[in-house]
Design an enzyme around this catalytic site. Sequence first.
Site, PDB file in Angstrom:
ATOM      1  N   SER A 173      -1.543   7.012   6.338  1.00  9.82           N
ATOM      2  CA  SER A 173      -0.872   6.682   4.526  1.00  9.82           C
ATOM      3  C   SER A 173      -0.704   4.842   4.274  1.00  9.82           C
ATOM      4  CB  SER A 173       0.360   6.518   5.456  1.00  9.82           C
ATOM      5  OG  SER A 173       1.772   6.059   4.832  1.00  9.82           O
ATOM      6  N   TYR A 176       2.164   7.300  -6.459  1.00 11.16           N
ATOM      7  CA  TYR A 176       0.946   7.249  -4.419  1.00 11.16           C
ATOM      8  C   TYR A 176       1.984   6.320  -3.774  1.00 11.16           C
ATOM      9  CZ  TYR A 176      -2.163   5.127  -1.232  1.00 11.16           C
ATOM     10  OH  TYR A 176      -3.412   5.222  -0.410  1.00 11.16           O
ATOM     11  N   LYS A 189       2.488   8.661   0.329  1.00 14.85           N
ATOM     12  CA  LYS A 189       2.218   8.143   1.514  1.00 14.85           C
ATOM     13  C   LYS A 189       3.963   7.430   2.662  1.00 14.85           C
ATOM     14  CE  LYS A 189      -1.648   7.371   0.718  1.00 14.85           C
ATOM     15  NZ  LYS A 189      -2.843   8.840   2.381  1.00 14.85           N
TER      16      LYS A 189
HETATM   17  N1  LIG Z   1      -9.251   2.631  -0.761  1.00  9.89           N
HETATM   18  C1  LIG Z   1      -8.292   2.031  -0.418  1.00  9.89           C
HETATM   19  O1  LIG Z   1      -8.188   0.834  -0.679  1.00  9.89           O
HETATM   20  C2  LIG Z   1      -6.965   2.486   0.404  1.00  9.89           C
HETATM   21  C3  LIG Z   1      -6.979   3.802   0.542  1.00  9.89           C
HETATM   22  N2  LIG Z   1      -5.995   4.336   1.611  1.00  9.89           N
HETATM   23  C4  LIG Z   1      -6.077   5.864   1.910  1.00  9.89           C
HETATM   24  O2  LIG Z   1      -6.895   5.825   3.045  1.00  9.89           O
HETATM   25  C5  LIG Z   1      -7.353   7.355   2.889  1.00  9.89           C
HETATM   26  C6  LIG Z   1      -9.180   7.015   2.785  1.00  9.89           C
HETATM   27  O3  LIG Z   1      -9.174   6.857   1.225  1.00  9.89           O
HETATM   28  P1  LIG Z   1     -10.658   6.440   0.595  1.00  9.89           P
HETATM   29  O4  LIG Z   1     -11.834   6.680   0.890  1.00  9.89           O
HETATM   30  O5  LIG Z   1     -10.411   5.040  -0.559  1.00  9.89           O
HETATM   31  O6  LIG Z   1     -10.832   7.349  -0.503  1.00  9.89           O
HETATM   32  P2  LIG Z   1     -11.745   7.900  -1.717  1.00  9.89           P
HETATM   33  O7  LIG Z   1     -10.509   8.775  -2.884  1.00  9.89           O
HETATM   34  O8  LIG Z   1     -12.821   7.040  -1.923  1.00  9.89           O
HETATM   35  O9  LIG Z   1     -11.975   9.335  -1.156  1.00  9.89           O
HETATM   36  C7  LIG Z   1     -11.363  10.652  -0.581  1.00  9.89           C
HETATM   37  C8  LIG Z   1     -11.260  11.465  -0.561  1.00  9.89           C
HETATM   38  O10 LIG Z   1     -10.334  12.640  -0.404  1.00  9.89           O
HETATM   39  C9  LIG Z   1     -11.189  13.894  -0.224  1.00  9.89           C
HETATM   40  N3  LIG Z   1     -10.486  14.842  -1.047  1.00  9.89           N
HETATM   41  C10 LIG Z   1      -9.472  14.339  -2.021  1.00  9.89           C
HETATM   42  N4  LIG Z   1      -8.733  14.942  -2.921  1.00  9.89           N
HETATM   43  C11 LIG Z   1      -8.951  16.644  -2.027  1.00  9.89           C
HETATM   44  C12 LIG Z   1      -9.014  18.028  -1.437  1.00  9.89           C
HETATM   45  N5  LIG Z   1      -7.626  18.717  -2.177  1.00  9.89           N
HETATM   46  N6  LIG Z   1      -8.813  19.078  -0.200  1.00  9.89           N
HETATM   47  C13 LIG Z   1     -10.326  18.284   0.526  1.00  9.89           C
HETATM   48  N7  LIG Z   1     -10.899  16.976   0.494  1.00  9.89           N
HETATM   49  C14 LIG Z   1     -10.239  16.202  -0.648  1.00  9.89           C
HETATM   50  C15 LIG Z   1     -12.306  13.276  -1.590  1.00  9.89           C
HETATM   51  O11 LIG Z   1     -13.378  14.351  -1.790  1.00  9.89           O
HETATM   52  P3  LIG Z   1     -13.578  15.297  -2.782  1.00  9.89           P
HETATM   53  O12 LIG Z   1     -13.180  14.483  -3.957  1.00  9.89           O
HETATM   54  O13 LIG Z   1     -15.406  15.569  -2.587  1.00  9.89           O
HETATM   55  O14 LIG Z   1     -12.601  16.502  -2.166  1.00  9.89           O
HETATM   56  C16 LIG Z   1     -12.847  12.149  -0.934  1.00  9.89           C
HETATM   57  O15 LIG Z   1     -14.163  12.560   0.076  1.00  9.89           O
HETATM   58  C17 LIG Z   1      -6.637   7.576   1.137  1.00  9.89           C
HETATM   59  O16 LIG Z   1      -5.542   8.441   2.406  1.00  9.89           O
HETATM   60  C18 LIG Z   1      -6.189   7.094   0.874  1.00  9.89           C
HETATM   61  O17 LIG Z   1      -4.885   6.663   0.058  1.00  9.89           O
HETATM   62  C19 LIG Z   1      -4.975   3.420   1.647  1.00  9.89           C
HETATM   63  C20 LIG Z   1      -5.175   1.674   1.981  1.00  9.89           C
HETATM   64  C21 LIG Z   1      -5.318   1.850   1.110  1.00  9.89           C
HETATM   65  C1  LIG Z   2       9.214  -8.588  -0.283  1.00  7.77           C
HETATM   66  C2  LIG Z   2       7.898  -9.473  -0.445  1.00  7.77           C
HETATM   67  C3  LIG Z   2       6.575  -9.434   0.208  1.00  7.77           C
HETATM   68  C4  LIG Z   2       5.605  -9.920  -1.237  1.00  7.77           C
HETATM   69  C5  LIG Z   2       4.179  -9.104  -0.208  1.00  7.77           C
HETATM   70  C6  LIG Z   2       2.972  -8.574  -0.457  1.00  7.77           C
HETATM   71  C7  LIG Z   2       2.073  -8.317  -0.645  1.00  7.77           C
HETATM   72  C8  LIG Z   2       1.402  -7.361  -0.653  1.00  7.77           C
HETATM   73  C9  LIG Z   2       0.573  -6.355   0.090  1.00  7.77           C
HETATM   74  C10 LIG Z   2       0.243  -5.091  -0.649  1.00  7.77           C
HETATM   75  C11 LIG Z   2      -0.744  -4.237  -0.072  1.00  7.77           C
HETATM   76  C12 LIG Z   2      -1.370  -3.450  -0.687  1.00  7.77           C
HETATM   77  C13 LIG Z   2      -2.042  -2.541  -0.679  1.00  7.77           C
HETATM   78  C14 LIG Z   2      -2.092  -1.098  -0.569  1.00  7.77           C
HETATM   79  C15 LIG Z   2      -3.453  -0.206  -0.912  1.00  7.77           C
HETATM   80  C16 LIG Z   2      -3.857   1.142  -2.094  1.00  7.77           C
HETATM   81  O1  LIG Z   2      -2.642   1.735  -0.939  1.00  7.77           O
HETATM   82  C17 LIG Z   2      -4.613   1.594  -2.746  1.00  7.77           C
HETATM   83  N1  LIG Z   2      -5.497   1.040  -2.516  1.00  7.77           N
HETATM   84  C18 LIG Z   2      -4.319   2.919  -3.391  1.00  7.77           C
HETATM   85  O2  LIG Z   2      -5.913   3.470  -2.430  1.00  7.77           O
END
Ligand SMILES: NC(=O)C1=CN([C@@H]2O[C@H](COP(=O)(O)OP(=O)(O)OC[C@H]3O[C@@H](n4cnc5c(N)ncnc54)[C@H](OP(=O)(O)O)[C@@H]3O)[C@@H](O)[C@H]2O)C=CC1
Ligand SMILES: CCCCCCCCCCCCCCCC(=O)[C@@H](N)CO
Length: 325
Positions: free
Chosen positions: A161, A175, A179
């Site tokens: 998530s 998004y 999540k």
């Molecule tokens: N980076 C961040 O700051 C944050 C990320 N997250 C979550 O963590 C997880 C990983 O994030 P992150 O490493 O940044 O993601 P990336 O976008 O870098 O990578 C996502 C991966 O998912 C694959 N993917 C996407 N769609 C599909 C599909 N339909 N079928 C199969 N594979 C798929 C992509 O490969 P391909 O395109 O080849 O299919 C890729 O390998 C995600 O769920 C993201 O939402 C949560 C919080 C913060």
């Molecule tokens: C009530 C007021 C509270 C204020 C707090 C402020 C702090 C917020 C921090 C939020 C961090 C969010 C990370 C999102 C990551 C993510 O999922 C994306 N990078 C998508 O990939």
Amino acid sequence: MWFSKSHFKPNGKTALVVGASQGLGVEIALKLYQQNCTVILVARTAPRLQQQVKRIQNTVGETNGATASYIACDVSDYNNCVKLWDEIVQRNQDPDFIFCCAGSSIPKLFNDLSGEEISSGVTVNYNTAVNVVHTGFKQVLAANPELPIKQYKKRHIILFSSVVSFFPFIGYAQYAPMKAAIQSLSLILRQELGPYNYRVSCVFPGNFQSEGYTEEQKTKPEITKTIEGPSVAIGGDECAEIVLDKLSKGYDTVTTDFVGWLLGSSVLGTLPRCWGFFQVIMSLIFSIVEPIALWVVFRDIAKYFDNRKKPVTVIEEVEESNKDK
Ligand SMILES: NC(=O)C1=CN([C@@H]2O[C@H](COP(=O)(O)OP(=O)(O)OC[C@H]3O[C@@H](n4cnc5c(N)ncnc54)[C@H](OP(=O)(O)O)[C@@H]3O)[C@@H](O)[C@H]2O)C=CC1
Ligand SMILES: CCCCCCCCCCCCCCCC(=O)[C@@H](N)CO
């Protein structure tokens, strides 16, 4: 528990890592493979998967029987997931761990999103997880028709998530609701699959560096960047390390930074606790300061919209100067 690390033992096991052609998924796959865990990388893009498998194999070198392979599959389609599990069964593999890492966000103001982007939020973030888990569970049930449910082998589902599920805010309309759906799904799966010896964990990462993160920075509104300022992006490698460490300590609600843990305390609900006693105290403090904190957020948002009127002012200025001529 924080003092014992016996709850996640990848050595000699098999992990299916969905979303592993880049980002966190591949970092996790690498760390598992380093611990002699067989890994199956899944994503849509075959050439990138092939590259990552090679990279993992080259980095780790010799293993004690663990293998690394990939299957290219778009798991947002249910029937593709049925085929994915058929392929896994054909390979004689039965994953002990299922990491559902696929997901990405297109941060934009609600008004700037297209219909297509809104639906891709649902398919990429929610369908990819629910499809993999549902088809995998059905496949396990079909393979063990006579087995009493207590005798099912131990399996572990790890859903991904985000902190935005705890605290949804401006810019993440495409998004954050998905999540939150993943969070909700994790609670239900814990109840429905638990009796079949499944452990269900849900990870709520804060920002971390990845290809996906770099991409989202390009469209992310300034106000979104301002509000999420306290969640400084950690390295993908560090994030994977934290996730695996917390799983090994037995936590099923996993956050990757202090801000995430803090915001998690504001929505404890029926989520498994992590340092529960302190979370209860934090939740009390949070509920007292929340109106003030949210007032600050709304004040920033108001300022942001006021400043957005600037381009009009520029035009007005040009008109003014034209008048002078
Ligand atoms: N980076 C961040 O700051 C944050 C990320 N997250 C979550 O963590 C997880 C990983 O994030 P992150 O490493 O940044 O993601 P990336 O976008 O870098 O990578 C996502 C991966 O998912 C694959 N993917 C996407 N769609 C599909 C599909 N339909 N079928 C199969 N594979 C798929 C992509 O490969 P391909 O395109 O080849 O299919 C890729 O390998 C995600 O769920 C993201 O939402 C949560 C919080 C913060
Ligand atoms: C009530 C007021 C509270 C204020 C707090 C402020 C702090 C917020 C921090 C939020 C961090 C969010 C990370 C999102 C990551 C993510 O999922 C994306 N990078 C998508 O990939």
